[in-house]
Design an enzyme around this catalytic site. Structure first.
Site, PDB file in Angstrom:
ATOM      1  N   ARG A 158      55.707  63.320  72.496  1.00 44.84           N
ATOM      2  CA  ARG A 158      55.629  62.046  71.762  1.00 44.84           C
ATOM      3  C   ARG A 158      56.065  62.205  70.292  1.00 44.84           C
ATOM      4  O   ARG A 158      55.495  61.584  69.391  1.00 44.84           O
ATOM      5  CB  ARG A 158      54.197  61.474  71.793  1.00 44.84           C
ATOM      6  CG  ARG A 158      53.607  61.280  73.171  1.00 44.84           C
ATOM      7  CD  ARG A 158      54.275  60.151  73.938  1.00 44.84           C
ATOM      8  NE  ARG A 158      53.536  59.845  75.152  1.00 44.84           N
ATOM      9  CZ  ARG A 158      53.771  60.418  76.334  1.00 44.84           C
ATOM     10  NH1 ARG A 158      54.755  61.294  76.482  1.00 44.84           N
ATOM     11  NH2 ARG A 158      53.056  60.090  77.387  1.00 44.84           N
ATOM     12  N   SER A 229      49.327  52.501  75.266  1.00 44.41           N
ATOM     13  CA  SER A 229      48.452  53.582  74.789  1.00 44.41           C
ATOM     14  C   SER A 229      48.323  53.497  73.272  1.00 44.41           C
ATOM     15  O   SER A 229      49.320  53.614  72.568  1.00 44.41           O
ATOM     16  CB  SER A 229      49.045  54.942  75.133  1.00 44.41           C
ATOM     17  OG  SER A 229      49.369  55.004  76.484  1.00 44.41           O
ATOM     18  N   GLU A 324      48.961  56.792  68.722  1.00 43.12           N
ATOM     19  CA  GLU A 324      50.357  56.782  69.175  1.00 43.12           C
ATOM     20  C   GLU A 324      51.084  55.599  68.514  1.00 43.12           C
ATOM     21  O   GLU A 324      52.275  55.650  68.242  1.00 43.12           O
ATOM     22  CB  GLU A 324      50.391  56.655  70.708  1.00 43.12           C
ATOM     23  CG  GLU A 324      51.776  56.732  71.284  1.00 43.12           C
ATOM     24  CD  GLU A 324      51.786  56.893  72.799  1.00 43.12           C
ATOM     25  OE1 GLU A 324      51.210  57.870  73.301  1.00 43.12           O
ATOM     26  OE2 GLU A 324      52.376  56.020  73.455  1.00 43.12           O
TER      27      GLU A 324
HETATM   28  P1  NAP Z   1      46.582  58.942  84.428  1.00 40.13           P
HETATM   29  O1  NAP Z   1      47.352  59.136  85.673  1.00 40.13           O
HETATM   30  O2  NAP Z   1      45.275  58.237  84.453  1.00 40.13           O
HETATM   31  O3  NAP Z   1      46.380  60.352  83.711  1.00 40.13           O
HETATM   32  C1  NAP Z   1      45.703  60.424  82.438  1.00 40.13           C
HETATM   33  C2  NAP Z   1      46.475  61.353  81.539  1.00 40.13           C
HETATM   34  O4  NAP Z   1      46.488  62.624  82.143  1.00 40.13           O
HETATM   35  C3  NAP Z   1      47.913  60.925  81.357  1.00 40.13           C
HETATM   36  O5  NAP Z   1      48.052  60.368  80.074  1.00 40.13           O
HETATM   37  C4  NAP Z   1      48.738  62.161  81.586  1.00 40.13           C
HETATM   38  O6  NAP Z   1      49.353  62.689  80.437  1.00 40.13           O
HETATM   39  C5  NAP Z   1      47.748  63.212  82.072  1.00 40.13           C
HETATM   40  N1  NAP Z   1      48.190  63.667  83.399  1.00 40.13           N
HETATM   41  C6  NAP Z   1      47.940  63.074  84.598  1.00 40.13           C
HETATM   42  N2  NAP Z   1      48.494  63.790  85.584  1.00 40.13           N
HETATM   43  C7  NAP Z   1      49.123  64.844  85.006  1.00 40.13           C
HETATM   44  C8  NAP Z   1      49.871  65.937  85.498  1.00 40.13           C
HETATM   45  N3  NAP Z   1      50.094  66.089  86.821  1.00 40.13           N
HETATM   46  N4  NAP Z   1      50.387  66.822  84.621  1.00 40.13           N
HETATM   47  C9  NAP Z   1      50.178  66.679  83.298  1.00 40.13           C
HETATM   48  N5  NAP Z   1      49.467  65.667  82.754  1.00 40.13           N
HETATM   49  C10 NAP Z   1      48.936  64.764  83.595  1.00 40.13           C
HETATM   50  O7  NAP Z   1      47.533  58.244  83.356  1.00 40.13           O
HETATM   51  P2  NAP Z   1      47.804  56.727  83.017  1.00 40.13           P
HETATM   52  O8  NAP Z   1      47.081  56.385  81.789  1.00 40.13           O
HETATM   53  O9  NAP Z   1      47.672  55.851  84.222  1.00 40.13           O
HETATM   54  O10 NAP Z   1      49.342  56.822  82.650  1.00 40.13           O
HETATM   55  C11 NAP Z   1      50.299  57.225  83.587  1.00 40.13           C
HETATM   56  C12 NAP Z   1      51.537  57.683  82.867  1.00 40.13           C
HETATM   57  O11 NAP Z   1      52.118  56.609  82.130  1.00 40.13           O
HETATM   58  C13 NAP Z   1      51.241  58.780  81.850  1.00 40.13           C
HETATM   59  O12 NAP Z   1      52.290  59.700  81.892  1.00 40.13           O
HETATM   60  C14 NAP Z   1      51.188  58.045  80.534  1.00 40.13           C
HETATM   61  O13 NAP Z   1      51.579  58.858  79.449  1.00 40.13           O
HETATM   62  C15 NAP Z   1      52.168  56.927  80.759  1.00 40.13           C
HETATM   63  N6  NAP Z   1      51.795  55.758  79.976  1.00 40.13           N
HETATM   64  C16 NAP Z   1      52.304  55.621  78.737  1.00 40.13           C
HETATM   65  C17 NAP Z   1      51.954  54.518  77.995  1.00 40.13           C
HETATM   66  C18 NAP Z   1      52.463  54.310  76.619  1.00 40.13           C
HETATM   67  O14 NAP Z   1      52.228  53.263  76.039  1.00 40.13           O
HETATM   68  N7  NAP Z   1      53.112  55.249  76.022  1.00 40.13           N
HETATM   69  C19 NAP Z   1      51.073  53.566  78.479  1.00 40.13           C
HETATM   70  C20 NAP Z   1      50.542  53.777  79.712  1.00 40.13           C
HETATM   71  C21 NAP Z   1      50.917  54.866  80.464  1.00 40.13           C
HETATM   72  P3  NAP Z   1      50.773  62.219  79.867  1.00 40.13           P
HETATM   73  O15 NAP Z   1      50.459  61.000  79.069  1.00 40.13           O
HETATM   74  O16 NAP Z   1      51.170  63.371  79.026  1.00 40.13           O
HETATM   75  O17 NAP Z   1      51.679  61.953  81.006  1.00 40.13           O
END
Ligand code: NAP
Length: 328
Positions: A158, A229, A324
């Site tokens: 990020r 996020s 973020e």
């Molecule tokens: P989630 O599946 O509930 O997982 C929670 C966090 O754990 C995520 O943020 C993710 O990190 C980490 N994670 C889960 N599985 C992983 C793996 N196999 N290896 C490494 N890290 C892992 O996540 P969520 O909140 O529903 O989001 C799903 C994805 O969408 C994530 O990648 C998240 O970053 C992305 N997202 C981004 C935004 C944004 O506004 N930037 C908003 C919503 C979701 P990472 O964040 O590093 O992937």
């Protein structure tokens, strides 16, 4: 170039905060940047999906450039130069529709192409740095268009040079991507695995799955203002992880460059703040990483609330979480 005065920015930020700018400058051709006076302050507005507006602004520059050009291709790869003003998800849709692999896991992220390298957007195990060939930007000091290759963008989690050394200096005008033509699908994240079970999805199915997973897990900014996020995930040393594991045996964590990544959504949930509401601001009922605007909250109110959340996490875990979202 299109100029407008005294513009309400409410429709231009996904938090739905009412703030004004003295002048909005819409750029239709990158060369128009040469005519602007950068000794006055300015703010580059993309989709407004990663900003918290806490004050009125002077000049806002918005890109309306929309070209997607093929620079080169062979049987395996294609190089595409995409204008800063293209909506990110429209580019993902274009790529998936043409069977180009590499950005499907980044489906449905609100934003523009010009903003995607700044925080190296990432989701479901993909990061945009892995498909960026180079970035072109206008240097406001020298008034020249500069090309910078992937390596020199200093991409990390990020983060990039555009948030560091080139902050307030580089205006991104286009991004060149290298996408793959041969099938290469990443379904490693649990939500995707659960969605498909034993089935191996194709490119189109994967994009549709990610769109529907996001729709089900994230609040819709058109209904409840939010910026996705609000915080980055916490990166901690081993002793901190062990300390937390002593209390919460099942704390989720992932290896991260010799440290450990703990989802900040989990930390916030454990403080009891999920779905917590304070006047017009709160933590989403759907997802603890997301702060929502329940009405006419001002940027300052949302900022104050976010500081309250940060202090709760710090008091509970001794972890300082980083935003973020960019505070403007
Ligand atoms: P989630 O599946 O509930 O997982 C929670 C966090 O754990 C995520 O943020 C993710 O990190 C980490 N994670 C889960 N599985 C992983 C793996 N196999 N290896 C490494 N890290 C892992 O996540 P969520 O909140 O529903 O989001 C799903 C994805 O969408 C994530 O990648 C998240 O970053 C992305 N997202 C981004 C935004 C944004 O506004 N930037 C908003 C919503 C979701 P990472 O964040 O590093 O992937």
């Amino acid at each position: 170039m299109k100029l407008s005065q005294n513009v309400n920015l409410k429709p231009y930020n996904t938090f739905g905060i009412e703030c004004y700018c003295n002048e909005m400058i819409e750029i239709e051709d990158d060369n128009e940047l040469l005519d602007l006076d950068f000794s006055q302050d300015f703010f580059i507005l993309g989709f407004g999906s990663n900003i918290l507006l806490s004050k009125n602004l002077n000049r806002v520059i918005k890109f309306q450039t929309k070209k997607i050009q093929i620079l080169s291709e062979n049987s395996e790869q294609i190089r595409l130069k995409v204008d800063a003003g293209v909506i990110w998800d429209e580019f993902v849709n274009y790529s998936v529709s043409n069977n180009y692999y590499g950005i499907e896991n980044l489906s449905a992220i609100p934003g523009t192409v010009g903003a995607c390298p700044i925080q190296n957007i990432g989701a479901y195990g993909a990061e945009v740095k892995d498909v960026i060939d180079k970035v072109e930007y206008f240097d406001v000091f020298t008034k020249q268009i500069i090309e910078i290759n992937n390596k020199n963008c200093n991409f990390s989690y990020r983060n990039s040079i555009f948030k560091q050394d080139l902050k307030n200096r580089a205006i991104i005008t286009s991004v060149t991507f290298m996408l793959q033509k041969n099938e290469k699908i990443n379904t490693n994240y649990a939500d995707i695995k659960n969605f498909f079970g034993d089935k191996n999805p194709n490119l189109f199915e994967l994009r549709q799955a990610i769109i529907s997973i996001r729709e089900s897990k994230l609040p819709d900014y058109k209904v409840l203002g939010n910026c996705g996020s609000f915080y980055q995930n916490a990166i901690v040393e081993k002793n901190k992880l062990l300390e937390i594991q002593n209390i919460y045996e099942n704390v989720p964590f992932f290896d991260f460059e010799n440290k450990f990544k703990i989802p900040t959504a989990w930390l916030i949930e454990k403080t009891g703040l999920k779905a917590y509401k304070q006047n017009k601001v709160g933590i989403s009922e759907k997802h603890a990483l997301i702060i929502v605007n329940y009405g006419e909250a001002s940027g300052k109110e949302i900022l104050k609330f976010s500081e309250f959340v940060e202090s709760k996490v710090f008091d509970t875990f001794g972890i300082k979480i980083d935003k973020e979202v960019n505070i403007i």
